[in-house]
Design an enzyme around this catalytic site. Structure first.
Site, PDB file in Angstrom:
ATOM      1  N   VAL A 104     -50.697   0.635  -4.223  1.00 34.53           N
ATOM      2  CA  VAL A 104     -49.831  -0.293  -4.965  1.00 34.53           C
ATOM      3  C   VAL A 104     -49.916  -1.666  -4.301  1.00 34.53           C
ATOM      4  O   VAL A 104     -49.562  -1.806  -3.133  1.00 34.53           O
ATOM      5  CB  VAL A 104     -48.372   0.198  -4.979  1.00 34.53           C
ATOM      6  CG1 VAL A 104     -47.490  -0.797  -5.732  1.00 34.53           C
ATOM      7  CG2 VAL A 104     -48.278   1.585  -5.611  1.00 34.53           C
ATOM      8  N   PRO A 105     -50.361  -2.694  -5.032  1.00 32.06           N
ATOM      9  CA  PRO A 105     -50.548  -4.021  -4.429  1.00 32.06           C
ATOM     10  C   PRO A 105     -49.253  -4.806  -4.310  1.00 32.06           C
ATOM     11  O   PRO A 105     -48.288  -4.578  -5.047  1.00 32.06           O
ATOM     12  CB  PRO A 105     -51.503  -4.701  -5.408  1.00 32.06           C
ATOM     13  CG  PRO A 105     -51.137  -4.101  -6.733  1.00 32.06           C
ATOM     14  CD  PRO A 105     -50.783  -2.666  -6.441  1.00 32.06           C
ATOM     15  N   THR A 145     -48.962  -7.885  -5.076  1.00 28.58           N
ATOM     16  CA  THR A 145     -48.885  -8.837  -6.186  1.00 28.58           C
ATOM     17  C   THR A 145     -48.135  -8.280  -7.396  1.00 28.58           C
ATOM     18  O   THR A 145     -47.446  -9.014  -8.092  1.00 28.58           O
ATOM     19  CB  THR A 145     -50.298  -9.253  -6.625  1.00 28.58           C
ATOM     20  OG1 THR A 145     -51.100  -8.061  -6.773  1.00 28.58           O
ATOM     21  CG2 THR A 145     -50.943 -10.153  -5.596  1.00 28.58           C
ATOM     22  N   ASN A 146     -48.267  -6.978  -7.652  1.00 26.30           N
ATOM     23  CA  ASN A 146     -47.628  -6.345  -8.807  1.00 26.30           C
ATOM     24  C   ASN A 146     -47.021  -5.003  -8.393  1.00 26.30           C
ATOM     25  O   ASN A 146     -47.423  -3.959  -8.906  1.00 26.30           O
ATOM     26  CB  ASN A 146     -48.642  -6.109  -9.939  1.00 26.30           C
ATOM     27  CG  ASN A 146     -49.437  -7.339 -10.276  1.00 26.30           C
ATOM     28  OD1 ASN A 146     -48.880  -8.359 -10.653  1.00 26.30           O
ATOM     29  ND2 ASN A 146     -50.749  -7.261 -10.141  1.00 26.30           N
ATOM     30  N   LEU A 178     -58.143  -3.072 -13.551  1.00 20.19           N
ATOM     31  CA  LEU A 178     -59.242  -3.590 -14.364  1.00 20.19           C
ATOM     32  C   LEU A 178     -60.567  -3.408 -13.636  1.00 20.19           C
ATOM     33  O   LEU A 178     -60.814  -4.039 -12.610  1.00 20.19           O
ATOM     34  CB  LEU A 178     -59.004  -5.069 -14.676  1.00 20.19           C
ATOM     35  CG  LEU A 178     -57.624  -5.411 -15.255  1.00 20.19           C
ATOM     36  CD1 LEU A 178     -57.478  -6.918 -15.433  1.00 20.19           C
ATOM     37  CD2 LEU A 178     -57.386  -4.690 -16.577  1.00 20.19           C
ATOM     38  N   CYS A 180     -55.153 -11.599 -11.273  1.00 25.61           N
ATOM     39  CA  CYS A 180     -56.551 -11.847 -10.891  1.00 25.61           C
ATOM     40  C   CYS A 180     -57.431 -12.151 -12.099  1.00 25.61           C
ATOM     41  O   CYS A 180     -58.480 -12.795 -11.960  1.00 25.61           O
ATOM     42  CB  CYS A 180     -57.114 -10.658 -10.114  1.00 25.61           C
ATOM     43  SG  CYS A 180     -56.990  -9.076 -10.990  1.00 25.61           S
ATOM     44  N   GLY A 212     -56.751  -5.223  -2.096  1.00 27.82           N
ATOM     45  CA  GLY A 212     -57.754  -6.127  -1.563  1.00 27.82           C
ATOM     46  C   GLY A 212     -59.105  -5.456  -1.381  1.00 27.82           C
ATOM     47  O   GLY A 212     -59.237  -4.227  -1.462  1.00 27.82           O
ATOM     48  N   GLU A 259     -61.734 -17.109  -5.782  1.00 26.75           N
ATOM     49  CA  GLU A 259     -60.480 -16.646  -6.374  1.00 26.75           C
ATOM     50  C   GLU A 259     -59.293 -17.369  -5.742  1.00 26.75           C
ATOM     51  O   GLU A 259     -59.226 -17.521  -4.522  1.00 26.75           O
ATOM     52  CB  GLU A 259     -60.330 -15.135  -6.159  1.00 26.75           C
ATOM     53  CG  GLU A 259     -59.080 -14.547  -6.780  1.00 26.75           C
ATOM     54  CD  GLU A 259     -58.920 -13.069  -6.465  1.00 26.75           C
ATOM     55  OE1 GLU A 259     -58.787 -12.276  -7.405  1.00 26.75           O
ATOM     56  OE2 GLU A 259     -58.928 -12.708  -5.268  1.00 26.75           O
TER      57      GLU A 259
END
Length: 602
Positions: free
Chosen positions: A256-257, A259-260, A562, A392, A341, A483
């Site tokens: 689980v990142p 970012t979200n 994705l 991203c 990452g 990025e």
């Protein structure tokens, strides 16, 4: 790691004397205490709070958290090696919470040794003991990484997951959909509270956009699953007399990142249960509390619907690198679902178990001569400012034909973007980029464009939603060509479409290969040329990137994972969903006429 208080070996009188040679310093959460490579200035004693120790990062992806070496808590020395050997700092220290420390400077230490030699000897002994204990702990951790040692916590979670997964294997599609609908609704009802918790804990993104993410990841994803078959008979091709049947992979281990965090939690929960799998999640260390809040909602709904709560588990403490690797490589894990990452995705693919990973994004958006400029500008600003640039798949680079360049710049400004001039560009780079390492500073990652602009002294007569930095050419060593997990865009001016294609490809070769590319045009022939030549899994046409890649403004399957295909060294180009979480069997019936047909063809 837990270490005994560093000054336990000193007497009460020695401690009283020492207090005259130290100063108390406060650091707010997220502040850097010192950085790897810095010249030493003494050491610290942690009196309150927790300090995170990191190795020097290669990049600025907030989810690439494999560089965390340790957490030091109250009552331990920090940076004692530099006081002993006077060499540059070997790691970076960051305040994990608000902290209070006592600083022992070189001057203070030298004065203590001069005034009270015996106390100086005792302090050096305490420093050496602290350094020795950390070395022993590091050696043990290294041994654990090299060896495959038994982890009781891992085994317990996996056993519980096995039992829970067997319990739901026979559930009907209708019962599963009822459960998933309840999970999605319960999550959506708490979407704002979950967003508030995630922003407060991670200090990146914004509540409004994370609320929408939570709703898309729950209700939007559920809508894509409802009524579809995730187990058993899928299809019967009467012509070929082949029957397809689905079986679960068993236990899924998911990352689980940061970012979200909460939206990824519910997304992976829904697609795993739909395909009759158990799920064990490993939250980013910086998002433990918000993920636990999400997990408690999931467990409540599971209990209400008679499902075992062990169907969805998560690591509730600070996970170690060893523990994550142990899960990834365990023989009971059927699939690793890696969102994070580059280092954790690489570890997933190296685990020996099947894995689905994602890659970084760096989407070029090519603005053609016939583009709807107002629509393109509004889409770009809406997309790249969404959740302060943490998607991203959003635009990271604008590649604009010369004939519409000025018009687009004007339209971007009307939509709330600050398009910088040359002087402002340099000014912003000096403020936002760590020049020594060539990456964006942590202070701009996932933070508002207005805040980053203000820090650089950049002003506009309107609220700044996005920062656009004009560039000369694509440069591998320039962070603006890679990025940017922030509301920051690079801007390239090109003379014609063919040059635009070339620059777009160059940008994807630098970073983000396989992820996403975007084109704004009304010309179907240009769309086809762009699509054929871009090494990207998703080609968006006239759509905002952040919203388009997850199916909010396109027909793509709603997903928060994705794939980047072999372009980006991953296993699929798809928007990952429940169909990737199951094994499809094919029942092929004897058909003697097929041999006759083949003989006839030969």
């Amino acid at each position: 790691m837990h270490f005994p208080p560093p000054l336990d070996s000193l007497s009460a009188i020695e401690n009283m004397v020492l207090e005259k040679y130290v100063e108390t310093v406060n650091f707010s959460r997220g502040n850097e205490i010192f950085h790897a490579g810095d010249a030493p200035d003494g050491c610290y004693i942690i009196d309150e709070g927790v300090v995170r120790i990191e190795s020097d990062k290669e990049g600025s992806d907030p989810d690439d958290h494999d560089n965390v070496l340790a957490f030091l808590e109250t009552g331990t020395f920090l940076g004692e090696l530099s006081l002993l050997d006077r060499l540059p700092r070997s790691a970076t220290a960051i305040a994990q919470s608000d902290i209070v420390v006592r600083r022992i400077s070189f001057d203070g230490f030298n004065a203590l040794v001069k005034d009270f030699p015996q106390i100086g000897v005792s302090l050096v002994s305490a420093l050496g003991r602290a350094a020795s204990l950390k070395l022993r702990s590091t050696t043990e951790r290294l041994d654990n990484l090299i060896g495959s040692k038994f982890d009781a916590a891992v085994e317990t979670m996996l056993t519980k997951a096995e039992d829970a997964q067997r319990e739901i294997i026979g559930w009907s599609e209708e019962r599963i959909d009822t459960l998933l609908g309840a999970l999605a609704m319960a999550f959506a009802e708490q979407a704002e509270a979950l967003a508030e918790a995630a922003v407060a804990e991670t200090e990146i993104g914004n509540v409004v956009d994370k609320t929408l993410k939570n709703k898309v990841a729950s209700l939007g994803v559920f809508d894509s699953l409802m009524g579809r078959r995730g187990y058993g008979l899928l299809d019967h091709d009467v012509t070929r007399n082949v029957v397809e049947m689905a079986s679960p992979v068993g236990i899924i281990f998911g990352l689980v990142p940061v970012t979200n965090p909460t939206s990824t939690f519910i997304f992976k929960t829904l697609i795993s249960i739909k395909s009759r799998n158990a799920l064990i999640l490993s939250p980013n260390r910086k998002a433990l509390e918000s993920c636990t809040m999400a997990g408690e909602i999931v467990h409540r709904v599971l209990r209400e619907h008679g499902a075992p709560t062990d169907l969805v588990q998560w690591i509730k403490g600070r996970n170690s690198r060893k523990q994550v690797v142990t899960f990834m490589s365990h023989k009971k894990v059927g699939l690793v679902l890696a969102t994070g990452g580059p280092s954790v995705v690489k570890a997933a693919y190296s685990s020996g178990n099947p894995a689905i990973g994602v890659g970084s994004g760096n989407a070029p958006a090519l603005i053609c001569a016939d583009a709807d400029i107002e629509h393109a500008a509004a889409s770009i600003v809406t997309s790249k400012s969404f959740d302060h640039g943490l998607i991203c798949g959003s635009e990271h680079n604008l590649v604009v034909l010369d004939s519409v360049y000025d018009s687009l710049v004007d339209a971007l400004e009307r939509s709330g973007a600050a398009v910088l001039n040359d002087h402002e560009g340099v000014q912003f780079a000096l403020s936002a980029v760590d020049l020594g390492r060539g990456i964006f500073k942590e202070e701009v990652i996932g933070r508002s464009a207005a805040g980053s602009a203000a820090a650089a002294g950049i002003e506009r007569p309107f609220p700044i939603r996005l920062i656009v930095v004009p560039m000369g050419e694509v440069d591998l060593d320039n962070p603006f060509s890679r990025e940017k997990m922030a509301p920051i865009l690079s801007l390239f001016r090109v003379p014609d479409f063919d040059t635009g294609l070339k620059v777009s490809r160059e940008l994807l070769e630098v970073d983000g290969r396989g992820h996403t590319a975007i084109i704004h045009t009304r010309d179907e022939a240009l769309i086809q040329r762009f699509a054929m030549l871009m090494p990207a899994s998703r080609i968006l046409i006239n759509s905002p990137g952040a919203h388009g890649v997850v199916g909010m403004t396109t027909g793509l399957i709603p997903s928060l994972t994705l794939g980047c295909g072999t372009f980006g060294h991953t296993s699929t180009t798809d928007n990952v969903t429940y169909t990737h979480m199951m094994n499809v069997k094919r029942l092929a019936y004897y058909a003697p006429e097929r041999l006759a047909q083949l003989n006839g063809a030969l």
